[in-house]
Design a protein around this motif. Structure first.
Motif, PDB file in Angstrom:
ATOM      1  N   LYS A 187       0.810  -1.340   0.064  1.00  0.00           N
ATOM      2  CA  LYS A 187       0.138  -0.050  -0.120  1.00  0.00           C
ATOM      3  C   LYS A 187       0.963   1.208   0.057  1.00  0.00           C
ATOM      4  O   LYS A 187       0.511   2.377  -0.618  1.00  0.00           O
ATOM      5  CB  LYS A 187      -0.986  -0.057   1.120  1.00  0.00           C
ATOM      6  N   TRP A 188       1.959   1.024   0.828  1.00  0.00           N
ATOM      7  CA  TRP A 188       2.966   2.280   0.824  1.00  0.00           C
ATOM      8  C   TRP A 188       3.720   2.655  -0.745  1.00  0.00           C
ATOM      9  O   TRP A 188       3.664   3.514  -1.172  1.00  0.00           O
ATOM     10  CB  TRP A 188       3.959   2.102   1.836  1.00  0.00           C
ATOM     11  N   LEU A 189       3.994   1.271  -1.260  1.00  0.00           N
ATOM     12  CA  LEU A 189       4.344   1.392  -2.670  1.00  0.00           C
ATOM     13  C   LEU A 189       3.358   2.049  -3.832  1.00  0.00           C
ATOM     14  O   LEU A 189       3.750   2.847  -4.595  1.00  0.00           O
ATOM     15  CB  LEU A 189       4.724   0.177  -3.020  1.00  0.00           C
ATOM     16  N   ASP A 190       2.194   1.732  -3.288  1.00  0.00           N
ATOM     17  CA  ASP A 190       1.127   2.266  -4.463  1.00  0.00           C
ATOM     18  C   ASP A 190       1.047   3.840  -4.117  1.00  0.00           C
ATOM     19  O   ASP A 190       0.723   4.518  -5.306  1.00  0.00           O
ATOM     20  CB  ASP A 190      -0.418   1.545  -3.761  1.00  0.00           C
ATOM     21  N   GLN A 191       1.716   4.417  -3.352  1.00  0.00           N
ATOM     22  CA  GLN A 191       1.413   5.761  -3.047  1.00  0.00           C
ATOM     23  C   GLN A 191       2.584   6.452  -3.644  1.00  0.00           C
ATOM     24  O   GLN A 191       2.542   7.901  -3.644  1.00  0.00           O
ATOM     25  CB  GLN A 191       1.127   5.989  -1.621  1.00  0.00           C
ATOM     26  N   GLN A 192       3.575   5.788  -4.041  1.00  0.00           N
ATOM     27  CA  GLN A 192       4.702   6.515  -4.619  1.00  0.00           C
ATOM     28  C   GLN A 192       4.702   6.711  -6.038  1.00  0.00           C
ATOM     29  O   GLN A 192       3.810   6.405  -6.734  1.00  0.00           O
ATOM     30  CB  GLN A 192       5.885   5.575  -4.454  1.00  0.00           C
ATOM     31  N   ARG A 193       5.578   7.654  -6.515  1.00  0.00           N
ATOM     32  CA  ARG A 193       5.651   7.880  -8.069  1.00  0.00           C
ATOM     33  C   ARG A 193       5.910   6.774  -8.919  1.00  0.00           C
ATOM     34  O   ARG A 193       6.864   6.046  -8.455  1.00  0.00           O
ATOM     35  CB  ARG A 193       6.466   9.025  -8.607  1.00  0.00           C
ATOM     36  N   PHE A 197      12.989   4.632  -1.066  1.00  0.00           N
ATOM     37  CA  PHE A 197      13.362   3.112  -1.005  1.00  0.00           C
ATOM     38  C   PHE A 197      12.768   2.374  -0.240  1.00  0.00           C
ATOM     39  O   PHE A 197      11.963   2.869   0.812  1.00  0.00           O
ATOM     40  CB  PHE A 197      14.966   3.458  -0.644  1.00  0.00           C
ATOM     41  N   LEU A 198      12.925   1.031  -0.549  1.00  0.00           N
ATOM     42  CA  LEU A 198      12.285   0.022   0.037  1.00  0.00           C
ATOM     43  C   LEU A 198      13.293  -0.963   0.376  1.00  0.00           C
ATOM     44  O   LEU A 198      14.068  -1.759  -0.628  1.00  0.00           O
ATOM     45  CB  LEU A 198      11.215  -0.775  -0.559  1.00  0.00           C
ATOM     46  N   TRP A 199      13.852  -1.384   1.521  1.00  0.00           N
ATOM     47  CA  TRP A 199      15.064  -2.168   1.602  1.00  0.00           C
ATOM     48  C   TRP A 199      14.631  -3.492   2.730  1.00  0.00           C
ATOM     49  O   TRP A 199      14.171  -3.149   3.807  1.00  0.00           O
ATOM     50  CB  TRP A 199      15.946  -1.420   2.653  1.00  0.00           C
ATOM     51  N   ALA A 200      14.820  -4.613   2.017  1.00  0.00           N
ATOM     52  CA  ALA A 200      14.663  -5.538   2.559  1.00  0.00           C
ATOM     53  C   ALA A 200      15.902  -6.206   3.279  1.00  0.00           C
ATOM     54  O   ALA A 200      16.914  -6.583   2.525  1.00  0.00           O
ATOM     55  CB  ALA A 200      14.096  -6.791   1.627  1.00  0.00           C
ATOM     56  N   LEU A 201      16.027  -6.045   4.727  1.00  0.00           N
ATOM     57  CA  LEU A 201      17.245  -6.266   5.160  1.00  0.00           C
ATOM     58  C   LEU A 201      17.230  -7.453   6.218  1.00  0.00           C
ATOM     59  O   LEU A 201      16.417  -7.698   7.139  1.00  0.00           O
ATOM     60  CB  LEU A 201      17.443  -5.005   5.948  1.00  0.00           C
ATOM     61  N   HIS A 249       6.397  -4.429  -9.213  1.00  0.00           N
ATOM     62  CA  HIS A 249       5.597  -3.048  -8.484  1.00  0.00           C
ATOM     63  C   HIS A 249       5.847  -1.899  -9.557  1.00  0.00           C
ATOM     64  O   HIS A 249       7.087  -1.792  -9.959  1.00  0.00           O
ATOM     65  CB  HIS A 249       5.714  -2.710  -7.340  1.00  0.00           C
ATOM     66  N   PRO A 250       5.050  -1.294 -10.134  1.00  0.00           N
ATOM     67  CA  PRO A 250       5.162  -0.309 -11.220  1.00  0.00           C
ATOM     68  C   PRO A 250       5.752   1.031 -10.403  1.00  0.00           C
ATOM     69  O   PRO A 250       6.398   2.096 -11.185  1.00  0.00           O
ATOM     70  CB  PRO A 250       3.848   0.314 -11.570  1.00  0.00           C
ATOM     71  N   THR A 251       5.626   1.091  -9.231  1.00  0.00           N
ATOM     72  CA  THR A 251       6.584   2.447  -8.769  1.00  0.00           C
ATOM     73  C   THR A 251       7.977   2.052  -8.341  1.00  0.00           C
ATOM     74  O   THR A 251       8.817   2.973  -8.145  1.00  0.00           O
ATOM     75  CB  THR A 251       5.689   2.943  -7.359  1.00  0.00           C
ATOM     76  N   VAL A 252       8.545   0.914  -8.310  1.00  0.00           N
ATOM     77  CA  VAL A 252       9.932   0.474  -8.373  1.00  0.00           C
ATOM     78  C   VAL A 252      10.357   0.782  -9.501  1.00  0.00           C
ATOM     79  O   VAL A 252      10.132   0.359 -10.598  1.00  0.00           O
ATOM     80  CB  VAL A 252      10.124  -1.129  -7.751  1.00  0.00           C
ATOM     81  N   GLY A 253      11.721   1.478  -9.658  1.00  0.00           N
ATOM     82  CA  GLY A 253      12.369   1.906 -10.769  1.00  0.00           C
ATOM     83  C   GLY A 253      13.962   1.398 -10.889  1.00  0.00           C
ATOM     84  O   GLY A 253      14.626   1.605 -11.722  1.00  0.00           O
ATOM     85  N   GLY A 254      14.361   0.969  -9.620  1.00  0.00           N
ATOM     86  CA  GLY A 254      15.760   0.675  -9.539  1.00  0.00           C
ATOM     87  C   GLY A 254      16.030  -0.392  -8.400  1.00  0.00           C
ATOM     88  O   GLY A 254      15.441  -0.456  -7.739  1.00  0.00           O
ATOM     89  N   SER A 255      17.369  -0.818  -8.654  1.00  0.00           N
ATOM     90  CA  SER A 255      17.649  -1.929  -7.408  1.00  0.00           C
ATOM     91  C   SER A 255      19.187  -1.788  -7.066  1.00  0.00           C
ATOM     92  O   SER A 255      20.201  -1.303  -7.934  1.00  0.00           O
ATOM     93  CB  SER A 255      17.541  -3.308  -7.983  1.00  0.00           C
ATOM     94  N   LEU A 256      19.322  -1.633  -5.975  1.00  0.00           N
ATOM     95  CA  LEU A 256      20.929  -1.857  -5.018  1.00  0.00           C
ATOM     96  C   LEU A 256      20.834  -3.203  -4.823  1.00  0.00           C
ATOM     97  O   LEU A 256      20.262  -3.316  -3.589  1.00  0.00           O
ATOM     98  CB  LEU A 256      20.965  -0.672  -4.043  1.00  0.00           C
ATOM     99  N   PHE A 257      21.914  -3.989  -5.411  1.00  0.00           N
ATOM    100  CA  PHE A 257      21.788  -5.230  -4.858  1.00  0.00           C
ATOM    101  C   PHE A 257      23.147  -5.922  -5.026  1.00  0.00           C
ATOM    102  O   PHE A 257      24.079  -5.082  -5.566  1.00  0.00           O
ATOM    103  CB  PHE A 257      20.750  -6.093  -5.543  1.00  0.00           C
ATOM    104  N   HIS A 258      23.605  -7.243  -4.754  1.00  0.00           N
ATOM    105  CA  HIS A 258      24.820  -7.678  -4.799  1.00  0.00           C
ATOM    106  C   HIS A 258      25.306  -8.213  -6.164  1.00  0.00           C
ATOM    107  O   HIS A 258      26.266  -8.807  -6.203  1.00  0.00           O
ATOM    108  CB  HIS A 258      24.850  -8.849  -3.677  1.00  0.00           C
ATOM    109  N   ALA A 259      24.466  -8.276  -7.080  1.00  0.00           N
ATOM    110  CA  ALA A 259      24.753  -8.663  -8.381  1.00  0.00           C
ATOM    111  C   ALA A 259      24.767 -10.026  -8.548  1.00  0.00           C
ATOM    112  O   ALA A 259      25.415 -10.836  -9.617  1.00  0.00           O
ATOM    113  CB  ALA A 259      26.273  -8.280  -9.047  1.00  0.00           C
ATOM    114  N   GLY A 260      24.138 -10.739  -7.651  1.00  0.00           N
ATOM    115  CA  GLY A 260      23.868 -12.407  -7.643  1.00  0.00           C
ATOM    116  C   GLY A 260      23.258 -12.630  -9.251  1.00  0.00           C
ATOM    117  O   GLY A 260      22.633 -11.770  -9.575  1.00  0.00           O
TER     118      GLY A 260
END
Length: 264
Positions: free
Chosen positions: A64-70, A104-108, A148-159
């Motif tokens: 729902k939070w993602l839905d509110q982003q651009r 950002f959305l961080w899965a930690l 999700h349509p509001t996600v546009g990038g990813s910071l990750f480990h390159a797995g």
């Protein structure tokens, strides 16, 4: 015997090697690998995973939070379960996200050194970034987040698995490799103009918050990022082509059947 030694012996003893890739993406390296090994190298496609349904209550709220982003504005941050990040590394990533000023959305995954969830992040970080970001401790439905349509990038480990999942949606890639094949994957993606790698110190390999922020802003809002996104859209057309990858699986099955017949 080390994992690397076991892997080497397996390669040496094999009659062929199957790789999760496709010729449309890296034909030159598949051909080179076959030449170096002196045996068939068979791409089996990207095997792209399918999106599922979100049923977990806490994740429903997060979506729902993602839905509110651009659209295409949010950076998804995830380093999986293989990377054991130190306190300094987690804190520098966190402060880099804050400095970037990007949503950002961080899965930690909760670090072993953290007493509790609050201890896993810099003091005051959650309060200071509450308007632009969310941190979710533990497992995350990665493919559903990336879709999700509001996600546009990813910071990750390159797995490689995460790279395939991210590429199929054409997202901007910011890579920060740590272990196993991640460094090679990162260099490969950068070489193809599909990713920006976070700079590290040439002395000790460390990275700082400003390195994180700089790379994120380059990928998400700078002109350099727009050019990269154009290339990623083309790569995404390949990565997300299920018909293409199903065909590769079919060809691999036929290869196995033919080899069995030869031994009868």
């Amino acid at each position: 015997m080390s994992l690397a030694a076991r892997f080497g012996k397996t390669l040496e003893a094999s009659q062929a090697v199957a790789i999760r890739s496709c010729r449309e993406f890296e034909d030159e390296y598949l051909c080179l690998f076959a030449k170096l090994l002196g045996k068939p190298v068979i791409p089996v496609g990207f095997l792209p995973p399918e999106k599922g349904e979100i049923t977990n209550g806490s994740w429903i709220e997060t979506f729902k939070w993602l839905d509110q982003q651009r659209p295409k504005s949010v950076v998804f941050v995830g380093f999986g379960t293989e990377c054991r990040l130190t306190k300094d590394e987690v804190y520098e990533i966190a402060l880099g996200l804050e400095e970037s000023e990007l949503p950002f959305l961080w899965a930690l995954r909760k670090p072993n050194w953290a007493v509790d969830d609050l201890d896993a992040l810099p003091p005051g970080f959650g309060h200071r970034t509450s308007r632009i970001g969310k941190v979710c401790i533990g497992w995350a439905p990665q493919i559903e987040i990336l879709a999700h349509p509001t996600v546009g990038g990813s910071l990750f480990h390159a797995g490689w698995g995460s790279a395939i999942e991210t590429m199929q949606f054409g997202h901007a890639l910011v890579v920060l490799p740590f272990v196993i094949d991640q460094g090679l994957n990162a260099r490969f993606l950068v070489e193809k103009g599909l990713a920006i790698e976070v700079e590290r110190s040439s002395e000790d390999g460390s990275f700082r918050r400003n390195d994180i922020a700089k790379s994120l802003r380059q990928a998400m809002v700078a002109k350099e990022g727009e050019e990269m996104k154009d290339r990623l859209r083309n790569a995404g057309a390949v990565a997300g082509n299920r018909e293409l990858h199903d065909r590769y699986v079919g060809e691999f099955v036929e290869y196995l059947k033919n080899e069995v017949e030869k031994r009868k």
